[in-house]
Scaffold this active site. Structure first.
Site, PDB file in Angstrom:
ATOM      1  N   GLU A   1      -1.697   8.219  11.859  1.00 44.36           N
ATOM      2  CA  GLU A   1      -2.445   7.062  12.358  1.00 44.36           C
ATOM      3  C   GLU A   1      -1.561   5.982  12.971  1.00 44.36           C
ATOM      4  O   GLU A   1      -1.474   4.855  12.450  1.00 44.36           O
ATOM      5  CB  GLU A   1      -3.279   6.448  11.224  1.00 44.36           C
ATOM      6  CG  GLU A   1      -4.314   7.388  10.647  1.00 44.36           C
ATOM      7  CD  GLU A   1      -5.333   6.685   9.763  1.00 44.36           C
ATOM      8  OE1 GLU A   1      -5.232   5.454   9.591  1.00 44.36           O
ATOM      9  OE2 GLU A   1      -6.237   7.354   9.262  1.00 44.36           O
TER      10      GLU A   1
ATOM     11  N   GLU B   1      -8.010  13.864   7.338  1.00 45.47           N
ATOM     12  CA  GLU B   1      -8.491  12.965   6.290  1.00 45.47           C
ATOM     13  C   GLU B   1      -9.967  12.715   6.489  1.00 45.47           C
ATOM     14  O   GLU B   1     -10.409  12.452   7.616  1.00 45.47           O
ATOM     15  CB  GLU B   1      -7.803  11.585   6.343  1.00 45.47           C
ATOM     16  CG  GLU B   1      -6.416  11.557   5.812  1.00 45.47           C
ATOM     17  CD  GLU B   1      -5.798  10.160   5.876  1.00 45.47           C
ATOM     18  OE1 GLU B   1      -6.533   9.149   5.806  1.00 45.47           O
ATOM     19  OE2 GLU B   1      -4.563  10.093   6.011  1.00 45.47           O
TER      20      GLU B   1
HETATM   21  C1  FCB Z   1      -6.399   6.011   6.260  1.00 42.67           C
HETATM   22  C2  FCB Z   1      -4.971   6.174   5.765  1.00 42.67           C
HETATM   23  C3  FCB Z   1      -4.861   6.605   4.331  1.00 42.67           C
HETATM   24  C4  FCB Z   1      -5.928   5.979   3.454  1.00 42.67           C
HETATM   25  C5  FCB Z   1      -7.293   6.103   4.072  1.00 42.67           C
HETATM   26  C6  FCB Z   1      -8.397   5.542   3.227  1.00 42.67           C
HETATM   27  O1  FCB Z   1      -6.419   5.098   7.293  1.00 42.67           O
HETATM   28  O2  FCB Z   1      -4.295   7.114   6.554  1.00 42.67           O
HETATM   29  O3  FCB Z   1      -3.562   6.331   3.896  1.00 42.67           O
HETATM   30  O4  FCB Z   1      -5.596   4.693   3.127  1.00 42.67           O
HETATM   31  O5  FCB Z   1      -7.309   5.520   5.329  1.00 42.67           O
END
Ligand code: FCB
Length: 452
Positions: A168, A356
């Site tokens: 990210e 994620e």
């Molecule tokens: C993302 C991050 C991760 C976590 C989630 C909830 O932006 O990559 O580390 O904090 O959100």
């Protein structure tokens, strides 16, 4: 009537994800250097409840137990990140053997349990020593990243084959823009654009270093968090509006990666604020990758709007009754489908991962010691179904990582937000308890599918 059972493609990679600073603790052990998140969390007033990552889940000392839990859940893969200041305490210079040894043991333990390690090289914990020299404002940081990547690859690539460069990058930029995450700066637009460029360059250099030094054929990709746009209706007008909204919000990242240049339309808008770039940089940035990881939690609704002062579209607010997670993020499972589709339609991405997805809720331990997080199960189920929709339309999604394996240090929100499918009892020496969602996930993984 029984609901239809939806089978995912053979070999679909179900996993969980974490990040070094959020779980490891041991912030100053075994010669680890200070990271920008150590500095930031130690600054009074920055983190909810004054929390820090000093101990976190104590994963540094309990990794073997944690891998056993992963195995119990039946995870096929585990995505974790490496702490740069553990490996090279000053950011550049000599490697710290003790830091490398930790990841060495972790990888061995994962392989012993037949869990595929997915290594993220940078999940936000920049060595403070590099920040002191400008951090991501400074192009040298991209080259320092390449040197660090080489050290890690030399150590682990006889066993690790899945590599992710940066996590990210847009959130890394926020740390220089909004003061509310490390390093906590507020830079003008011109500096921000240089930071974006340096991050993209670091990614490209990372890809090249991994390819050039890996002992086993590697697969390399970036993990990105696109701004997801969801059409309010299926009308052709709303669909077209989504395309424009998507481009304006995301092209500054995607075009250099996949087309080797910054988008002209946005370039004109930025005019005097464009960064220092060379043709060579653009070649490096657009080095082909093997996959793309997308982190997706929510999305924005967009509709066509042809009023005189509009650009032909507008973002629509969710209705007040739209459910939210404990983070205040709107729940709209379509984000997975539309998040993948927008990228797949425009670029030649060989493979996708959802690297994620997950949700924070205020879990409580019930009288019988269990955590009945049915709201998390519902959330995951609906998002898996959305992923299935993408797969069934031919998008090559090959794996899905739930954020997160366990509750952890949620950046500026500290330990107040719980994302795990494993509960961490912070008041009781970080005791781990599998939540109901972990048992449910085990079942999904075993069957490689889900009832609609
Ligand atoms: C993302 C991050 C991760 C976590 C989630 C909830 O932006 O990559 O580390 O904090 O959100």
């Amino acid at each position: 009537m029984t609901e239809p059972f939806l089978l995912f493609p053979d070999g679909f990679i179900w996993g969980c994800a974490t990040a070094s600073y959020q779980i490891e603790g041991a912030f100053d052990e075994d010669s680890k250097g200070e990271s920008i998140w150590d500095r930031f969390s130690h600054t009074p007033g920055k983190i909810t409840n004054g929390d820090t990552g000093d101990v976190a889940c104590n994963h540094y000392h309990r990794f073997a137990e944690d891998v056993n839990l992963m195995s119990k859940i039946g995870l096929k893969a585990y995505r974790f990140s490496i702490s740069w200041p553990r490996i090279i305490p000053d950011g550049i210079g000599e490697a710290n053997e003790k830091g490398l040894a930790f990841y060495d043991r972790l990888v061995d333990k994962l392989l012993e349990k037949q869990i595929i390690p997915f290594v993220t090289l940078y999940h936000w914990d920049l060595p403070q020593a590099l920040e002191d020299k400008g951090g991501w404002r400074n192009k040298d940081t991209a080259f320092a990243f390449a040197e660090y990547a080489k050290v890690v690859v030399n150590c682990l690539s006889d066993r690790v084959t899945k590599w992710m460069t940066l996590n990210e990058a847009p959130c890394v930029v926020h740390g220089y823009q909004r003061e509310d995450s490390a390093p906590g700066a507020r830079e003008p637009e011109k500096v921000i654009n240089q930071i974006i460029h340096n991050l993209l360059l670091a990614h490209g250099l990372g890809v090249q270093v991994i390819r050039g030094n890996a002992k086993k054929q590697p697969e390399v990709g970036l993990v990105h968090n696109p701004s997801v746009k969801i059409p309010k209706t299926n009308s052709p007008e709303d669909t077209a509006a989504v395309k424009t909204a998507w481009f304006d919000a995301n092209a500054w990242w995607f075009e250099p990666l996949y087309r080797g240049k910054y988008p002209e339309k946005l370039w004109r808008e930025k005019r005097n604020d464009i960064p220092q770039i060379t043709d060579e940089d653009m070649k490096i940035i657009s080095t082909p990758t093997d996959f793309l990881g997308l982190n997706i939690y929510t999305g924005n609704l967009v509709e066509a709007d042809h009023n005189r002062n509009s650009e032909g579209l507008k973002e629509v607010a969710y209705p007040r009754e739209q459910p939210k997670t404990a983070m205040g993020w709107y729940i709209n499972p379509d984000c997975i489908y539309y998040g993948l589709k927008a990228v797949a339609e425009r670029y030649d991405v060989k493979k996708f991962f959802i690297s994620e997805n997950g949700c924070a809720f205020d879990d409580v331990v019930s009288y019988d010691g269990n955590i009945y997080d049915h709201y998390r199960i519902n959330y995951l189920k609906d998002h898996f179904l959305s992923a299935y929709r993408a797969v069934s339309e031919g998008i090559n999604l090959v794996g899905y990582f739930v954020w997160s394996l366990m509750d952890n240090f949620e950046w500026t929100r500290g330990y107040s937000k719980r994302f795990g499918i494993v509960f961490i009892d912070y008041n009781n020496s970080q005791k781990r308890i599998l939540k109901e969602s972990a048992l449910w996930y085990k079942n999904i993984i075993e069957q490689n599918g889900i009832f609609k």
